[in-house]
Design a protein around this motif. Structure first.
Motif, PDB file in Angstrom:
ATOM      1  N   SER A  36      53.557  68.780  19.165  1.00 58.11           N
ATOM      2  CA  SER A  36      53.040  69.470  20.284  1.00 58.11           C
ATOM      3  C   SER A  36      51.386  69.617  20.143  1.00 58.11           C
ATOM      4  N   GLU A  37      51.082  69.330  18.962  1.00 58.67           N
ATOM      5  CA  GLU A  37      49.671  69.597  18.693  1.00 58.67           C
ATOM      6  C   GLU A  37      48.657  68.258  18.216  1.00 58.67           C
ATOM      7  N   TYR A  38      47.556  68.060  18.804  1.00 61.31           N
ATOM      8  CA  TYR A  38      46.588  66.911  18.331  1.00 61.31           C
ATOM      9  C   TYR A  38      45.205  67.528  18.055  1.00 61.31           C
ATOM     10  N   GLU A  39      44.509  66.593  17.373  1.00 62.40           N
ATOM     11  CA  GLU A  39      43.192  67.003  17.333  1.00 62.40           C
ATOM     12  C   GLU A  39      42.246  65.750  17.726  1.00 62.40           C
ATOM     13  N   LEU A  40      41.446  65.988  18.821  1.00 61.27           N
ATOM     14  CA  LEU A  40      40.455  65.072  19.521  1.00 61.27           C
ATOM     15  C   LEU A  40      39.164  65.116  18.655  1.00 61.27           C
ATOM     16  N   ILE A  41      39.024  63.925  18.126  1.00 61.79           N
ATOM     17  CA  ILE A  41      37.590  63.835  17.283  1.00 61.79           C
ATOM     18  C   ILE A  41      36.524  62.953  18.026  1.00 61.79           C
ATOM     19  N   ALA A  42      35.492  63.526  18.331  1.00 55.24           N
ATOM     20  CA  ALA A  42      34.362  62.760  18.759  1.00 55.24           C
ATOM     21  C   ALA A  42      33.455  62.353  17.849  1.00 55.24           C
ATOM     22  N   ILE A  43      33.081  61.445  17.629  1.00 54.11           N
ATOM     23  CA  ILE A  43      32.486  60.805  16.266  1.00 54.11           C
ATOM     24  C   ILE A  43      30.812  60.226  17.142  1.00 54.11           C
ATOM     25  N   ALA A  44      29.945  60.812  16.581  1.00 58.51           N
ATOM     26  CA  ALA A  44      28.667  60.529  16.952  1.00 58.51           C
ATOM     27  C   ALA A  44      27.940  59.651  15.718  1.00 58.51           C
ATOM     28  N   ASN A  72      43.651  69.003  33.077  1.00 58.69           N
ATOM     29  CA  ASN A  72      44.514  68.129  34.114  1.00 58.69           C
ATOM     30  C   ASN A  72      45.996  68.636  33.905  1.00 58.69           C
ATOM     31  N   GLY A  73      45.953  69.657  33.293  1.00 56.78           N
ATOM     32  CA  GLY A  73      47.487  70.448  33.296  1.00 56.78           C
ATOM     33  C   GLY A  73      48.315  69.793  32.257  1.00 56.78           C
ATOM     34  N   HIS A  74      47.922  68.845  31.562  1.00 59.24           N
ATOM     35  CA  HIS A  74      48.725  68.387  30.310  1.00 59.24           C
ATOM     36  C   HIS A  74      48.482  69.025  29.325  1.00 59.24           C
ATOM     37  N   TYR A  75      47.455  69.904  28.810  1.00 61.59           N
ATOM     38  CA  TYR A  75      47.287  70.256  27.444  1.00 61.59           C
ATOM     39  C   TYR A  75      46.477  71.574  27.765  1.00 61.59           C
ATOM     40  N   LEU A  76      46.500  72.294  26.716  1.00 61.09           N
ATOM     41  CA  LEU A  76      45.471  73.624  26.573  1.00 61.09           C
ATOM     42  C   LEU A  76      44.680  73.279  25.128  1.00 61.09           C
ATOM     43  N   ILE A 111      44.387  70.621  20.446  1.00 59.91           N
ATOM     44  CA  ILE A 111      44.801  70.651  21.675  1.00 59.91           C
ATOM     45  C   ILE A 111      46.381  71.190  21.545  1.00 59.91           C
ATOM     46  N   LYS A 112      47.019  71.907  22.374  1.00 58.19           N
ATOM     47  CA  LYS A 112      48.480  71.965  22.546  1.00 58.19           C
ATOM     48  C   LYS A 112      48.919  71.164  23.606  1.00 58.19           C
ATOM     49  N   LEU A 113      50.069  70.438  23.554  1.00 59.78           N
ATOM     50  CA  LEU A 113      50.371  69.505  24.759  1.00 59.78           C
ATOM     51  C   LEU A 113      51.399  70.571  25.538  1.00 59.78           C
ATOM     52  N   LYS A 114      51.233  70.238  27.106  1.00 61.49           N
ATOM     53  CA  LYS A 114      52.195  71.169  27.990  1.00 61.49           C
ATOM     54  C   LYS A 114      52.629  70.040  28.690  1.00 61.49           C
ATOM     55  N   LYS A 115      52.530  68.611  28.521  1.00 56.57           N
ATOM     56  CA  LYS A 115      53.525  67.521  28.989  1.00 56.57           C
ATOM     57  C   LYS A 115      53.357  66.546  27.919  1.00 56.57           C
TER      58      LYS A 115
END
Length: 148
Positions: A36-44, A72-76, A111-115
């Motif tokens: 239920s948990e992901y890490e979004l990584i923006a690489i510069a 978008n209601g899919h994550y927090l 983030i924590k998934l809601k969907k």
């Protein structure tokens, strides 16, 4: 004479468009932490001699890097976007201590998934970059994180 003026104006216009600078190239990665948990990584990836400013800079200083995640209601979002250590210097351009990044850096957002996946998460990044001669604020960058 009018033709000469038109030719000179056109040359300056073409030359201006040829000078578009893109000293930062952005890419994304997604790391699954749990079901239920992901890490979004923006690489510069930052061009040589350029630096990208931190998310936190003193008032009156450069524009900070700002991440705006589209809901978008899919994550927090869990907490704030984290950044690497970077370099803190007395910046002569702004006459203050500022933190920035050179060469390459990563920004991470949990983030924590809601969907259930799959779905995409969009973010817009506003930022400022400088070299030893100039500072620019490119158009905001739009990134997509694919949650699988």
């Amino acid at each position: 004479m009018k033709k000469l003026v038109v030719v000179i104006v056109l040359l300056f216009t073409v030359n201006s468009f040829a000078q578009i600078l893109e000293p930062v190239k952005w890419t994304t990665d997604v790391k699954k932490i749990s079901d239920s948990e992901y890490e979004l990584i923006a690489i510069a990836n930052i061009d040589t001699k350029w630096h990208l400013y931190s998310q936190t800079v003193p008032e009156g200083g450069p524009m900070p890097t700002i991440f705006s995640f589209v809901s978008n209601g899919h994550y927090l979002k869990k907490g704030n976007t984290k950044e690497e250590v970077g370099v803190t210097v007395d910046d002569p351009t702004f006459n203050m201590k500022v933190k920035y990044f050179e060469t390459k850096t990563e920004f991470k957002q949990r983030i924590k998934l809601k969907k259930n996946p799959p779905f995409n998460i969009e973010t817009e990044i506003e930022y400022m970059v400088c070299d030893d001669k100039q500072c620019i604020m490119p158009d905001p960058e739009n990134l997509t994180f694919k949650i699988q």
